[in-house]
Write a protein that holds these residues in place. Structure first.
Motif, PDB file in Angstrom:
ATOM      1  N   GLU A  71      35.313  16.814 -19.968  1.00  0.00           N
ATOM      2  CA  GLU A  71      34.034  16.397 -20.510  1.00  0.00           C
ATOM      3  C   GLU A  71      32.893  17.049 -19.733  1.00  0.00           C
ATOM      4  OE1 GLU A  71      32.878  12.227 -20.267  1.00  0.00           O
ATOM      5  OE2 GLU A  71      33.172  12.184 -22.430  1.00  0.00           O
ATOM      6  N   LEU A  87      30.195  19.581 -21.075  1.00  0.00           N
ATOM      7  CA  LEU A  87      28.778  19.255 -21.009  1.00  0.00           C
ATOM      8  C   LEU A  87      27.988  20.430 -20.459  1.00  0.00           C
ATOM      9  CD1 LEU A  87      28.526  15.506 -19.956  1.00  0.00           C
ATOM     10  CD2 LEU A  87      28.392  16.580 -22.194  1.00  0.00           C
ATOM     11  N   LEU A 102      27.759  22.917 -23.290  1.00  0.00           N
ATOM     12  CA  LEU A 102      26.773  22.458 -24.267  1.00  0.00           C
ATOM     13  C   LEU A 102      25.357  22.667 -23.734  1.00  0.00           C
ATOM     14  CD1 LEU A 102      26.122  21.054 -26.945  1.00  0.00           C
ATOM     15  CD2 LEU A 102      26.375  18.863 -25.786  1.00  0.00           C
ATOM     16  N   ALA A 103      25.156  22.310 -22.471  1.00  0.00           N
ATOM     17  CA  ALA A 103      23.836  22.477 -21.870  1.00  0.00           C
ATOM     18  C   ALA A 103      23.410  23.937 -21.864  1.00  0.00           C
ATOM     19  CB  ALA A 103      23.830  21.918 -20.441  1.00  0.00           C
ATOM     20  N   LEU A 126      22.361  24.830 -25.378  1.00  0.00           N
ATOM     21  CA  LEU A 126      21.104  24.161 -25.728  1.00  0.00           C
ATOM     22  C   LEU A 126      19.932  24.798 -24.997  1.00  0.00           C
ATOM     23  CD1 LEU A 126      22.028  20.369 -25.910  1.00  0.00           C
ATOM     24  CD2 LEU A 126      21.787  22.040 -27.744  1.00  0.00           C
ATOM     25  N   LYS A 127      20.168  25.201 -23.735  1.00  0.00           N
ATOM     26  CA  LYS A 127      19.097  25.814 -22.959  1.00  0.00           C
ATOM     27  C   LYS A 127      18.641  27.114 -23.605  1.00  0.00           C
ATOM     28  CE  LYS A 127      19.082  24.807 -18.693  1.00  0.00           C
ATOM     29  NZ  LYS A 127      19.372  24.634 -17.260  1.00  0.00           N
ATOM     30  N   LEU A 131      18.549  27.637 -26.698  1.00  0.00           N
ATOM     31  CA  LEU A 131      17.820  27.317 -27.927  1.00  0.00           C
ATOM     32  C   LEU A 131      16.553  26.511 -27.668  1.00  0.00           C
ATOM     33  CD1 LEU A 131      20.839  26.335 -30.197  1.00  0.00           C
ATOM     34  CD2 LEU A 131      19.475  28.423 -30.336  1.00  0.00           C
ATOM     35  N   LEU A 148      28.926  24.819 -32.302  1.00  0.00           N
ATOM     36  CA  LEU A 148      27.815  24.118 -31.663  1.00  0.00           C
ATOM     37  C   LEU A 148      27.325  22.957 -32.512  1.00  0.00           C
ATOM     38  CD1 LEU A 148      25.664  23.894 -29.433  1.00  0.00           C
ATOM     39  CD2 LEU A 148      24.248  25.448 -30.777  1.00  0.00           C
ATOM     40  N   ASN A 149      27.193  23.193 -33.802  1.00  0.00           N
ATOM     41  CA  ASN A 149      26.701  22.156 -34.701  1.00  0.00           C
ATOM     42  C   ASN A 149      27.636  20.943 -34.704  1.00  0.00           C
ATOM     43  OD1 ASN A 149      24.698  21.284 -36.465  1.00  0.00           O
ATOM     44  ND2 ASN A 149      25.865  21.872 -38.266  1.00  0.00           N
ATOM     45  N   PHE A 200      27.395  19.175 -31.184  1.00  0.00           N
ATOM     46  CA  PHE A 200      26.146  18.410 -31.061  1.00  0.00           C
ATOM     47  C   PHE A 200      26.218  17.140 -31.897  1.00  0.00           C
ATOM     48  CE2 PHE A 200      21.811  17.171 -31.766  1.00  0.00           C
ATOM     49  CZ  PHE A 200      21.125  17.544 -30.626  1.00  0.00           C
ATOM     50  N   PHE A 246      28.610  14.622 -30.244  1.00  0.00           N
ATOM     51  CA  PHE A 246      28.153  14.097 -28.946  1.00  0.00           C
ATOM     52  C   PHE A 246      26.944  13.197 -29.121  1.00  0.00           C
ATOM     53  CE2 PHE A 246      25.704  14.264 -25.010  1.00  0.00           C
ATOM     54  CZ  PHE A 246      26.666  13.912 -24.088  1.00  0.00           C
TER      55      PHE A 246
END
Lengths: 125, 125
Positions: free
Chosen positions: B11, B15, B18-19, B22-23, B25, B95-96, B99, B102
């Motif tokens: 996890e 994370l 994912l971060a 996201l960073k 974007l 990613l979609n 997201f 989560f």
DNA sequence: CATACAATTCAACGCGTGTTGAACTATTCA
DNA sequence: TGAATAGTTCAACACGCGTTGAATTGTATG
């Protein structure tokens, strides 16, 4: 708000709102904090212990999440030294829907051949 | 990868992944670039003109999006000066989905009363 | 009162980032 | 060969961010 099928103007505004919220989440430790909040963990001390991070750092990250409206705060009714944090469900629902629609793979359009050697319309004039 | 129902170890790794995405974007101009790519716009010059940004800045942001695998690059077959950028559909789908799962509002658990004046288990011991 | 406690605020430090302007690559074309 | 074109790379700057340690606020307790 956060609707990506409108005009270019409102789109730009919404993109800044989306970027603002994503920026608050685009950090590993904040994702871990957010994850624990999703599980029902609430006070600074427990987050601090679970993540092995100093309380002031937890406080710092929580304030970032709070500043974009994703996290709410509440004091204990009998002992107001204790502060409980929680996910703002409405904000999360809005963000989740906005992200899902903006980054929907089905939105991808086929290549628009308006550029390249055949269609050089990109000159600065 | 990017599955949030597994152990704590994977996890944490996910994370960070994912971060990282996201960073990439979580920046208004990059979201605007990404939005145009979704519409089928492809070359630097057209992005530059549409967004009123210098080409080197477009290049900079595109490299960020490319570094996390969300954007692909391809040179023109006949005139290799022209470079076409496009969304990596598989990466966007992953990613979609990540997201959406989560940040699913239904994941929010009710308050866990393990902290506070009645249940002070948070002492550093 | 004085002490203990939960949490925040402050100062300071490296480090990365978005932006700008200039220099540079690589390719095409006359 | 030389100019033009599409795009990248480089250097430099201001700014914000994550982290740390110490000081501070506010509340409860003996």
């Amino acid at each position: 708000m956060l609707n990506y099928s409108a005009t270019a103007q409102t789109e730009t505004i919404s993109l800044e709102l989306l970027a603002e919220r994503l920026k608050a989440l685009a950090e590993p430790n904040r994702l871990r904090i957010f994850n624990l909040l999703m599980d029902g963990v609430q006070c600074n001390c427990e987050l601090s212990e679970a993540l092995a991070m100093p309380p002031n750092l937890i406080s710092h990250h929580l304030s970032k999440l709070r500043s974009v409206g994703l996290v709410d705060v509440e004091r204990d009714e009998w002992d107001s030294r204790w502060i409980y944090y929680s996910i703002n469900r409405a904000a999360l629902e809005e963000l989740n829907a906005a992200f899902g629609s903006f980054f929907d793979p089905n939105r991808i359009q086929p290549r628009r051949l308006t550029c390249g050697p055949q269609h050089a319309i990109c000159r600065p004039e």
